[in-house]
Design a protein around this motif. Structure first.
Motif, PDB file in Angstrom:
ATOM      1  N   SER A 160     -53.381   0.657  76.419  1.00 42.87           N
ATOM      2  CA  SER A 160     -53.507   1.636  77.503  1.00 42.87           C
ATOM      3  C   SER A 160     -53.269   3.049  77.017  1.00 42.87           C
ATOM      4  O   SER A 160     -53.691   4.007  77.640  1.00 42.87           O
ATOM      5  CB  SER A 160     -52.526   1.320  78.635  1.00 42.87           C
ATOM      6  N   ASP A 161     -52.532   3.227  75.890  1.00 40.81           N
ATOM      7  CA  ASP A 161     -52.381   4.532  75.259  1.00 40.81           C
ATOM      8  C   ASP A 161     -51.862   5.573  76.242  1.00 40.81           C
ATOM      9  O   ASP A 161     -52.384   6.669  76.364  1.00 40.81           O
ATOM     10  CB  ASP A 161     -53.729   4.982  74.684  1.00 40.81           C
ATOM     11  N   ARG A 162     -50.809   5.224  76.974  1.00 47.74           N
ATOM     12  CA  ARG A 162     -50.296   6.115  78.021  1.00 47.74           C
ATOM     13  C   ARG A 162     -49.767   7.426  77.472  1.00 47.74           C
ATOM     14  O   ARG A 162     -49.860   8.458  78.116  1.00 47.74           O
ATOM     15  CB  ARG A 162     -49.184   5.420  78.815  1.00 47.74           C
ATOM     16  N   ASN A 163     -49.185   7.406  76.292  1.00 50.12           N
ATOM     17  CA  ASN A 163     -48.553   8.601  75.761  1.00 50.12           C
ATOM     18  C   ASN A 163     -49.424   9.355  74.771  1.00 50.12           C
ATOM     19  O   ASN A 163     -48.970  10.272  74.109  1.00 50.12           O
ATOM     20  CB  ASN A 163     -47.224   8.235  75.080  1.00 50.12           C
ATOM     21  N   GLY A 164     -50.687   8.950  74.674  1.00 47.15           N
ATOM     22  CA  GLY A 164     -51.598   9.662  73.795  1.00 47.15           C
ATOM     23  C   GLY A 164     -51.314   9.446  72.317  1.00 47.15           C
ATOM     24  O   GLY A 164     -51.736  10.224  71.480  1.00 47.15           O
ATOM     25  N   THR A 165     -50.598   8.406  71.949  1.00 45.28           N
ATOM     26  CA  THR A 165     -50.305   8.136  70.555  1.00 45.28           C
ATOM     27  C   THR A 165     -51.111   6.939  70.083  1.00 45.28           C
ATOM     28  O   THR A 165     -51.710   6.217  70.877  1.00 45.28           O
ATOM     29  CB  THR A 165     -48.805   7.838  70.356  1.00 45.28           C
ATOM     30  N   THR A 166     -51.121   6.704  68.782  1.00 45.54           N
ATOM     31  CA  THR A 166     -51.899   5.595  68.240  1.00 45.54           C
ATOM     32  C   THR A 166     -51.067   4.342  68.063  1.00 45.54           C
ATOM     33  O   THR A 166     -51.595   3.278  67.833  1.00 45.54           O
ATOM     34  CB  THR A 166     -52.490   5.983  66.871  1.00 45.54           C
ATOM     35  N   CYS A 214     -59.399  -8.478  52.963  1.00 46.52           N
ATOM     36  CA  CYS A 214     -59.342  -7.060  52.617  1.00 46.52           C
ATOM     37  C   CYS A 214     -58.094  -6.813  51.780  1.00 46.52           C
ATOM     38  O   CYS A 214     -56.980  -7.027  52.244  1.00 46.52           O
ATOM     39  CB  CYS A 214     -59.305  -6.204  53.880  1.00 46.52           C
ATOM     40  N   ASN A 215     -58.284  -6.346  50.535  1.00 42.02           N
ATOM     41  CA  ASN A 215     -57.157  -6.167  49.627  1.00 42.02           C
ATOM     42  C   ASN A 215     -56.766  -4.707  49.467  1.00 42.02           C
ATOM     43  O   ASN A 215     -56.121  -4.344  48.487  1.00 42.02           O
ATOM     44  CB  ASN A 215     -57.518  -6.762  48.257  1.00 42.02           C
ATOM     45  N   GLN A 216     -57.185  -3.859  50.404  1.00 38.24           N
ATOM     46  CA  GLN A 216     -56.837  -2.449  50.304  1.00 38.24           C
ATOM     47  C   GLN A 216     -55.341  -2.273  50.532  1.00 38.24           C
ATOM     48  O   GLN A 216     -54.758  -2.887  51.424  1.00 38.24           O
ATOM     49  CB  GLN A 216     -57.620  -1.638  51.348  1.00 38.24           C
ATOM     50  N   PRO A 217     -54.681  -1.410  49.737  1.00 30.64           N
ATOM     51  CA  PRO A 217     -53.239  -1.237  49.873  1.00 30.64           C
ATOM     52  C   PRO A 217     -52.839  -0.521  51.153  1.00 30.64           C
ATOM     53  O   PRO A 217     -51.704  -0.649  51.590  1.00 30.64           O
ATOM     54  CB  PRO A 217     -52.876  -0.415  48.627  1.00 30.64           C
ATOM     55  N   SER A 218     -53.720   0.233  51.742  1.00 27.85           N
ATOM     56  CA  SER A 218     -53.377   0.971  52.958  1.00 27.85           C
ATOM     57  C   SER A 218     -54.552   0.948  53.912  1.00 27.85           C
ATOM     58  O   SER A 218     -55.691   0.706  53.516  1.00 27.85           O
ATOM     59  CB  SER A 218     -52.989   2.411  52.618  1.00 27.85           C
ATOM     60  N   HIS A 219     -54.254   1.213  55.182  1.00 26.52           N
ATOM     61  CA  HIS A 219     -55.279   1.190  56.208  1.00 26.52           C
ATOM     62  C   HIS A 219     -55.128   2.428  57.091  1.00 26.52           C
ATOM     63  O   HIS A 219     -54.113   3.115  57.056  1.00 26.52           O
ATOM     64  CB  HIS A 219     -55.155  -0.073  57.073  1.00 26.52           C
ATOM     65  N   GLN A 220     -56.145   2.684  57.872  1.00 25.92           N
ATOM     66  CA  GLN A 220     -56.074   3.749  58.866  1.00 25.92           C
ATOM     67  C   GLN A 220     -56.311   3.149  60.246  1.00 25.92           C
ATOM     68  O   GLN A 220     -57.166   2.298  60.422  1.00 25.92           O
ATOM     69  CB  GLN A 220     -57.088   4.853  58.577  1.00 25.92           C
ATOM     70  N   VAL A 221     -55.504   3.606  61.194  1.00 30.93           N
ATOM     71  CA  VAL A 221     -55.559   3.079  62.549  1.00 30.93           C
ATOM     72  C   VAL A 221     -56.424   4.000  63.399  1.00 30.93           C
ATOM     73  O   VAL A 221     -56.205   5.215  63.432  1.00 30.93           O
ATOM     74  CB  VAL A 221     -54.145   2.970  63.157  1.00 30.93           C
TER      75      VAL A 221
END
Length: 505
Positions: free
Chosen positions: A183-189, A215-222
């Motif tokens: 629902s993202d009520r506070n505008g955060t991810t 997926c073996n990537q060390p980091s991801h983006q949300v």
């Protein structure tokens, strides 16, 4: 059902109204599952709510009485039914709930998941039937390459099948990304909320809402957008993925396709049970929106339509629009009129174009039947802000345009002396794109001819205020001591087709 009535006894008028059949009702044994009555009762009891507003769209009102009777048996709260929202039914109607002095809202059915700010909200989407195995088979047919990068999205009423679909497809597709509803009520991810009180973070080891286990990537983006959240590899971009949507043709799908217009879309229709490649020509749709931007550049009087009273930051967006419109040397007027129709907007012919401040799903309004175009805040900003260029990117969420947001573009400083002009692609004439501060502050409101510059020669100033002054009715504003007192006079009699004083021919 047919009702009859007469105006004076001489004529009888029949009106037919549609009545929902009983087979459209949800059966009593399915009510608890489809509408999550146990979770709803816990939501009310755990937080001690005393007055709760239940918001239903028109198609679910037939189940409202059964739902409210079950909730009344298991809670001590006073319940109200909101059956006709002031704006889109996908948005939370906080204003109507506050009129009832409700301390929380339970929103049923399809929702745009736009953040609200006044009252705690719980979403109950319902569970429309889906053949998950048929959906998985359509996915395999549409994406035969097992290494395809695909993001799964869905209409909220089908969100309950995402986990089962993930279990069917993830072993086969290495680069499959499935989303979660937030629902993202506070505008955060980070928060993934469904009731406005608790947040549920995705377990880093979980595959829900992220790339598959291969997926073996060390980091991801949300990525968090429109109440959906998904995680992709850090070295990739959303445009590198295809989109698979579960649901019928709707404003939700159109909103996704306009926002991620560089991605290819496929969909599965749960009602028809078929999948297909979406053939909506996004480029043609974007060019149609660009035509609206050209109309906005030519406009001198802008009407700002308030299409929501519940989405967060709508007031800041209205103030922002007023400011950029004024910077561009145009006049603006604000209108609050609930649900829009052609008759309402036709009352203000002095307005050249309207800009609608609404949730992302209701912003892309088809205004072909209106006398004046209705555009989005993004299109108005492209028309007024010289620093924002048209690149094919499209923004439907007005909150992304505000200062401090991800897509905000600062208005350029006044580094020029005169009035800048360009050529209208619609009329072929010269027009002003930006006025110096000294001119738009002191711009005359009369209709006299004024000399502006050598490029524009002589032009006529356009003022909606002067147009309004010629009307006999000028609104409901009180003008004590200014309006002359007059005696009441007898008005017209009869019906509109032939008033008595007009006679007959």
């Amino acid at each position: 059902m047919t009702t009859t009535f007469s105006d004076d006894g001489s004529k009888v008028i029949q009106r037919s109204t549609d009545v929902l059949e009983t087979e459209n009702r949800t059966s009593s044994r399915e009510i608890d599952v489809v509408y999550e009555t146990e979770r709803t009762c816990s939501f009310i009891s755990d937080h001690g709510f005393k007055k709760v507003a239940l918001q239903f769209p028109d198609e679910l009102l037939i189940d409202a009485s059964a739902i409210i009777s079950k909730l009344e048996k298991n809670t001590n709260a006073k319940l109200f039914i909101l059956g006709d929202t002031s704006y889109g039914s996908c948005c939370v109607d906080e204003v109507a709930a506050e009129h009832l002095e409700a301390d929380s809202i339970i929103h049923y059915g399809r929702a745009c998941l736009s953040p609200s700010i006044r009252l705690p909200v719980m979403y109950v989407f319902g569970q429309k039937p889906v053949d998950v195995y048929q959906c998985a088979a359509s996915f395999r047919a549409l994406y035969p390459d097992k290494y395809t990068h695909v993001i799964i999205l869905c209409d909220v009423i089908y969100s309950y099948v995402l986990e089962e679909l993930r279990q069917l497809l993830h072993p086969e597709y290495e680069h499959l990304v499935d989303s979660v509803i937030c629902s993202d009520r506070n505008g955060t991810t980070d928060p993934c909320r469904t009731d406005g009180f608790h947040s549920e973070s995705v377990d880093p080891g979980s595959t829900l809402g992220s790339c598959s286990h291969a997926c073996n990537q060390p980091s991801h983006q949300v990525i968090s957008k429109f109440g959906r959240r998904f995680t992709i590899c850090a070295n990739s971009d959303v445009k590198d993925y295809s989109m698979f949507y579960i649901g019928q043709e709707s404003l939700t799908l159109t909103n996704f396709m306009m926002t991620w217009n560089q991605c290819s879309f496929c969909s599965f229709d749960p009602v028809k049970g078929v999948g297909r490649q979406e053939t909506l020509n996004v480029n043609r749709a974007l060019m149609k929106r660009y035509y609206m931007i050209e109309r906005a550049k030519d406009a001198q009087v802008v009407g700002i339509l308030v299409g929501t009273l519940g989405v967060a930051d709508y007031l800041s967006t209205i103030d922002h629009l007023k400011w950029i419109v004024k910077q561009a040397g145009k006049k603006s007027y604000t209108f609050v009129m609930g649900k829009l129709n052609a008759a309402k907007l036709a009352n203000f012919l002095e307005v050249d174009i309207y800009v609608l401040v609404a949730c992302p799903e209701n912003s892309l309004l088809d205004s072909s039947e209106f006398y004046r175009p209705v555009i989005t805040p993004y299109e108005m900003e492209v028309a007024c802000n010289r620093a924002r260029e048209w690149t094919g990117e499209y923004i439907t969420d007005f909150r992304d345009l505000l200062p401090g947001s991800c897509c905000h573009v600062e208005f350029p400083d006044e580094t020029f002396n005169g009035e800048e002009t360009d050529v209208s692609l619609i009329t072929g004439g010269l027009r002003a794109t930006h006025l110096p501060k000294s001119e738009w502050q002191n711009k005359a409101s009369s209709t006299s001819l004024i000399h502006r510059n050598d490029a524009l020669a002589v032009t006529q100033s356009h003022s909606a205020a002067s147009f309004l002054a010629t009307r006999s009715w000028q609104g409901l504003e009180q003008k004590r001591g200014e309006t002359p007192v007059s005696k009441a006079v007898e008005g017209r009699k009869g019906i509109a087709i032939a008033y008595e004083e007009e006679g007959t021919s």
